[in-house]
Design a protein around this motif. Structure first.
Motif, PDB file in Angstrom:
ATOM      1  N   ASP A  91       0.834  -1.200   0.000  1.00  0.00           N
ATOM      2  CA  ASP A  91       0.000   0.000   0.000  1.00  0.00           C
ATOM      3  C   ASP A  91       0.869   1.250   0.000  1.00  0.00           C
ATOM      4  O   ASP A  91       0.590   2.223  -0.700  1.00  0.00           O
ATOM      5  CB  ASP A  91      -0.911   0.021   1.245  1.00  0.00           C
ATOM      6  N   MET A  92       1.916   1.211   0.838  1.00  0.00           N
ATOM      7  CA  MET A  92       2.783   2.375   0.942  1.00  0.00           C
ATOM      8  C   MET A  92       3.499   2.654  -0.388  1.00  0.00           C
ATOM      9  O   MET A  92       3.631   3.808  -0.799  1.00  0.00           O
ATOM     10  CB  MET A  92       3.806   2.140   2.047  1.00  0.00           C
ATOM     11  N   CYS A  93       3.945   1.599  -1.045  1.00  0.00           N
ATOM     12  CA  CYS A  93       4.641   1.784  -2.329  1.00  0.00           C
ATOM     13  C   CYS A  93       3.704   2.386  -3.370  1.00  0.00           C
ATOM     14  O   CYS A  93       4.082   3.316  -4.095  1.00  0.00           O
ATOM     15  CB  CYS A  93       5.167   0.439  -2.845  1.00  0.00           C
ATOM     16  N   ILE A  94       2.497   1.861  -3.459  1.00  0.00           N
ATOM     17  CA  ILE A  94       1.539   2.365  -4.447  1.00  0.00           C
ATOM     18  C   ILE A  94       1.224   3.834  -4.144  1.00  0.00           C
ATOM     19  O   ILE A  94       1.186   4.680  -5.033  1.00  0.00           O
ATOM     20  CB  ILE A  94       0.231   1.528  -4.409  1.00  0.00           C
ATOM     21  N   MET A  95       1.038   4.123  -2.863  1.00  0.00           N
ATOM     22  CA  MET A  95       0.747   5.496  -2.449  1.00  0.00           C
ATOM     23  C   MET A  95       1.923   6.427  -2.814  1.00  0.00           C
ATOM     24  O   MET A  95       1.715   7.527  -3.346  1.00  0.00           O
ATOM     25  CB  MET A  95       0.488   5.473  -0.930  1.00  0.00           C
ATOM     26  N   LEU A  96       3.141   5.957  -2.554  1.00  0.00           N
ATOM     27  CA  LEU A  96       4.326   6.759  -2.892  1.00  0.00           C
ATOM     28  C   LEU A  96       4.426   7.002  -4.400  1.00  0.00           C
ATOM     29  O   LEU A  96       4.750   8.108  -4.846  1.00  0.00           O
ATOM     30  CB  LEU A  96       5.596   6.044  -2.422  1.00  0.00           C
ATOM     31  N   LEU A  97       4.166   5.956  -5.171  1.00  0.00           N
ATOM     32  CA  LEU A  97       4.239   6.097  -6.631  1.00  0.00           C
ATOM     33  C   LEU A  97       3.196   7.096  -7.123  1.00  0.00           C
ATOM     34  O   LEU A  97       3.470   7.934  -7.981  1.00  0.00           O
ATOM     35  CB  LEU A  97       4.010   4.741  -7.312  1.00  0.00           C
TER      36      LEU A  97
ATOM     37  N   LEU B 124      12.591   5.916  -7.799  1.00  0.00           N
ATOM     38  CA  LEU B 124      11.634   4.984  -8.405  1.00  0.00           C
ATOM     39  C   LEU B 124      12.136   3.549  -8.239  1.00  0.00           C
ATOM     40  O   LEU B 124      11.393   2.643  -7.852  1.00  0.00           O
ATOM     41  CB  LEU B 124      11.452   5.320  -9.891  1.00  0.00           C
ATOM     42  N   ARG B 125      13.427   3.368  -8.520  1.00  0.00           N
ATOM     43  CA  ARG B 125      14.044   2.048  -8.382  1.00  0.00           C
ATOM     44  C   ARG B 125      13.888   1.541  -6.954  1.00  0.00           C
ATOM     45  O   ARG B 125      13.637   0.365  -6.710  1.00  0.00           O
ATOM     46  CB  ARG B 125      15.516   2.155  -8.743  1.00  0.00           C
ATOM     47  N   ASN B 126      14.065   2.455  -6.015  1.00  0.00           N
ATOM     48  CA  ASN B 126      13.944   2.137  -4.592  1.00  0.00           C
ATOM     49  C   ASN B 126      12.551   1.598  -4.262  1.00  0.00           C
ATOM     50  O   ASN B 126      12.409   0.568  -3.591  1.00  0.00           O
ATOM     51  CB  ASN B 126      14.169   3.452  -3.825  1.00  0.00           C
ATOM     52  N   VAL B 127      11.544   2.301  -4.729  1.00  0.00           N
ATOM     53  CA  VAL B 127      10.159   1.925  -4.404  1.00  0.00           C
ATOM     54  C   VAL B 127       9.802   0.592  -5.070  1.00  0.00           C
ATOM     55  O   VAL B 127       9.219  -0.300  -4.442  1.00  0.00           O
ATOM     56  CB  VAL B 127       9.179   3.039  -4.825  1.00  0.00           C
ATOM     57  N   ILE B 128      10.165   0.457  -6.352  1.00  0.00           N
ATOM     58  CA  ILE B 128       9.858  -0.796  -7.063  1.00  0.00           C
ATOM     59  C   ILE B 128      10.588  -1.976  -6.408  1.00  0.00           C
ATOM     60  O   ILE B 128      10.037  -3.071  -6.256  1.00  0.00           O
ATOM     61  CB  ILE B 128      10.257  -0.680  -8.556  1.00  0.00           C
ATOM     62  N   SER B 129      11.836  -1.750  -6.001  1.00  0.00           N
ATOM     63  CA  SER B 129      12.581  -2.825  -5.327  1.00  0.00           C
ATOM     64  C   SER B 129      11.902  -3.221  -4.034  1.00  0.00           C
ATOM     65  O   SER B 129      11.811  -4.415  -3.714  1.00  0.00           O
ATOM     66  CB  SER B 129      14.011  -2.379  -5.021  1.00  0.00           C
ATOM     67  N   ALA B 130      11.422  -2.234  -3.272  1.00  0.00           N
ATOM     68  CA  ALA B 130      10.745  -2.531  -2.005  1.00  0.00           C
ATOM     69  C   ALA B 130       9.500  -3.379  -2.255  1.00  0.00           C
ATOM     70  O   ALA B 130       9.239  -4.364  -1.556  1.00  0.00           O
ATOM     71  CB  ALA B 130      10.378  -1.241  -1.288  1.00  0.00           C
TER      72      ALA B 130
ATOM     73  N   LEU C  97      -1.787   3.858 -13.051  1.00  0.00           N
ATOM     74  CA  LEU C  97      -0.732   3.360 -12.173  1.00  0.00           C
ATOM     75  C   LEU C  97      -1.018   1.908 -11.792  1.00  0.00           C
ATOM     76  O   LEU C  97      -0.135   1.042 -11.835  1.00  0.00           O
ATOM     77  CB  LEU C  97      -0.641   4.229 -10.909  1.00  0.00           C
ATOM     78  N   ARG C  98      -2.284   1.655 -11.435  1.00  0.00           N
ATOM     79  CA  ARG C  98      -2.694   0.304 -11.072  1.00  0.00           C
ATOM     80  C   ARG C  98      -2.442  -0.660 -12.228  1.00  0.00           C
ATOM     81  O   ARG C  98      -2.006  -1.791 -12.029  1.00  0.00           O
ATOM     82  CB  ARG C  98      -4.184   0.321 -10.732  1.00  0.00           C
ATOM     83  N   ASN C  99      -2.708  -0.186 -13.410  1.00  0.00           N
ATOM     84  CA  ASN C  99      -2.499  -0.973 -14.620  1.00  0.00           C
ATOM     85  C   ASN C  99      -1.031  -1.393 -14.780  1.00  0.00           C
ATOM     86  O   ASN C  99      -0.728  -2.568 -15.029  1.00  0.00           O
ATOM     87  CB  ASN C  99      -2.897  -0.086 -15.817  1.00  0.00           C
ATOM     88  N   VAL C 100      -0.151  -0.430 -14.624  1.00  0.00           N
ATOM     89  CA  VAL C 100       1.281  -0.701 -14.818  1.00  0.00           C
ATOM     90  C   VAL C 100       1.799  -1.632 -13.723  1.00  0.00           C
ATOM     91  O   VAL C 100       2.528  -2.600 -13.996  1.00  0.00           O
ATOM     92  CB  VAL C 100       2.086   0.622 -14.857  1.00  0.00           C
ATOM     93  N   ILE C 101       1.408  -1.350 -12.471  1.00  0.00           N
ATOM     94  CA  ILE C 101       1.873  -2.193 -11.362  1.00  0.00           C
ATOM     95  C   ILE C 101       1.342  -3.620 -11.518  1.00  0.00           C
ATOM     96  O   ILE C 101       2.055  -4.603 -11.269  1.00  0.00           O
ATOM     97  CB  ILE C 101       1.422  -1.601 -10.006  1.00  0.00           C
ATOM     98  N   SER C 102       0.087  -3.740 -11.954  1.00  0.00           N
ATOM     99  CA  SER C 102      -0.476  -5.074 -12.168  1.00  0.00           C
ATOM    100  C   SER C 102       0.291  -5.825 -13.247  1.00  0.00           C
ATOM    101  O   SER C 102       0.562  -7.022 -13.117  1.00  0.00           O
ATOM    102  CB  SER C 102      -1.941  -4.987 -12.584  1.00  0.00           C
ATOM    103  N   ALA C 103       0.640  -5.123 -14.316  1.00  0.00           N
ATOM    104  CA  ALA C 103       1.388  -5.766 -15.407  1.00  0.00           C
ATOM    105  C   ALA C 103       2.731  -6.275 -14.893  1.00  0.00           C
ATOM    106  O   ALA C 103       3.156  -7.394 -15.197  1.00  0.00           O
ATOM    107  CB  ALA C 103       1.592  -4.785 -16.558  1.00  0.00           C
TER     108      ALA C 103
END
Lengths: 214, 214
Positions: free
Chosen positions: A61-67, A77-83, B77-83
């Motif tokens: 949830d936190m990552c999606i919210m941050l993005l 961005l790399r940091n959040v996706i890695s987390a 955003l949800r779309n990209v993260i889901s992919a």
């Protein structure tokens, strides 16, 4: 704005550390329940997995919210996706620790498999426990030497896994079918635990160095 | 800007469809190699897994690029993260199809396990093949009824998996140790394949409905 973002990134890192420590504890206790046939510890591992799953949802949830809110680029961005991905991997490792504890609990008060197969499974469990502890330290320190060490440790786990099949198939070792089933599953769970540790190590190396993704 | 973004999202969806179709083909062929003992088909599955892995890396790169350049919010955003996550799950399903094909290849020209255990494993394989095909259709259509159907199908696979343990443990069925090992591993791989299909179905339901994440 940047201050809040930095604070949130810090929180994210700290949640990931907590999660990795909980996974390290889970595999340590799962290994203990295997070697001591301790059903209380096995139950603890099984119960504690819910908290690991909860933490993953929080981190997600936190990552999606941050993005969505901070729209980070480059290193952030790399940091959040890695987390996001490490949390997913750690969640899976928690499941595997739970599966191992469930086998220990299911065979109580007997050890799941007799010697010498048990000895080899416990060697695999030791390697997995080391990997779990190393991953927790890696997430806290971002130490690339540790990342390399985790990857080396996984080759050892893979080699023990191959040996376990030879041992299971050796007719000189007296095993019931249930014991063959348990030994195969424990071997598989421990090997996968190691694979996931390697995956975290590779992602961390990518995150720190900006090199090829893991 | 929005036009390019829409085009890129479309490309992402199309790559994901391609990947899901390749995974559906992989599990279909893996099941075929099990039932016919066809080593050529088994080899094809094993070789084709590299292409599935490559597709995942492409989709990963594209998602990260989209996040960095377009900074999507809300549904996009949800779309990209889901992919990003579905690609990871599909990649894992490709590995599992490869593992199954490797067992078929390893026992050639014999079937890996004798009847009636083989019959049950093939029933599991059928359920996995259906799940793979349904996931490919789901990713193309975003049909929520199909998502629900995939989740129901997985309960069937889980129930077959439980039955497989009973059958493996039944002394009335003559099995060598190698056959016990193979049956346990095939059962596990097929059950995990089903779990991953369910995970894609849940994510798709989340993506389409905006409800609770899977």
């Amino acid at each position: 704005m940047r201050d809040i973002f930095n604070q949130e990134l810090k929180q994210l890192g700290s949640d990931l550390e907590t999660m990795a420590r909980q996974v390290a504890t889970a595999i340590e206790r799962a290994a203990e329940s295997l070697s001591n046939g301790d059903i209380i510890i096995a139950e603890q591992v099984i119960d504690a997995d819910e908290r690991i799953n909860d933490l993953q949802r929080d981190i997600d949830d936190m990552c999606i919210m941050l993005l969505a809110r901070q729209q980070p680029v480059a290193g952030d961005l790399r940091n959040v996706i890695s987390a996001l991905r490490m949390a997913q991997t750690l969640e899976r490792q928690g499941d595997l620790a739970r599966h191992i504890a469930a086998i220990a609990r299911g065979r109580y008060p007997e050890p799941p498999v007799p010697e010498p197969v048990m000895g080899l499974i416990l060697q695999m469990a030791d390697a997995a426990v080391r990997a779990g502890a190393d991953v927790a330290r890696l997430i806290a320190t971002h130490d690339l030497e540790l990342a390399a060490q985790i990857q080396r440790g996984d080759s050892e786990l893979d080699s023990l896994h191959r040996q376990s099949f030879q041992m299971i198939l050796d007719p000189a070792h007296d095993l019931s079918r249930q014991q063959v089933v348990d030994a195969v599953l424990m071997g598989r769970f421990l090997e996968r635990f190691g694979d996931h540790s390697t995956s975290v190590a590779r992602r961390m190396a990518y995150l720190v160095s900006g090199g090829a993704p893991g």
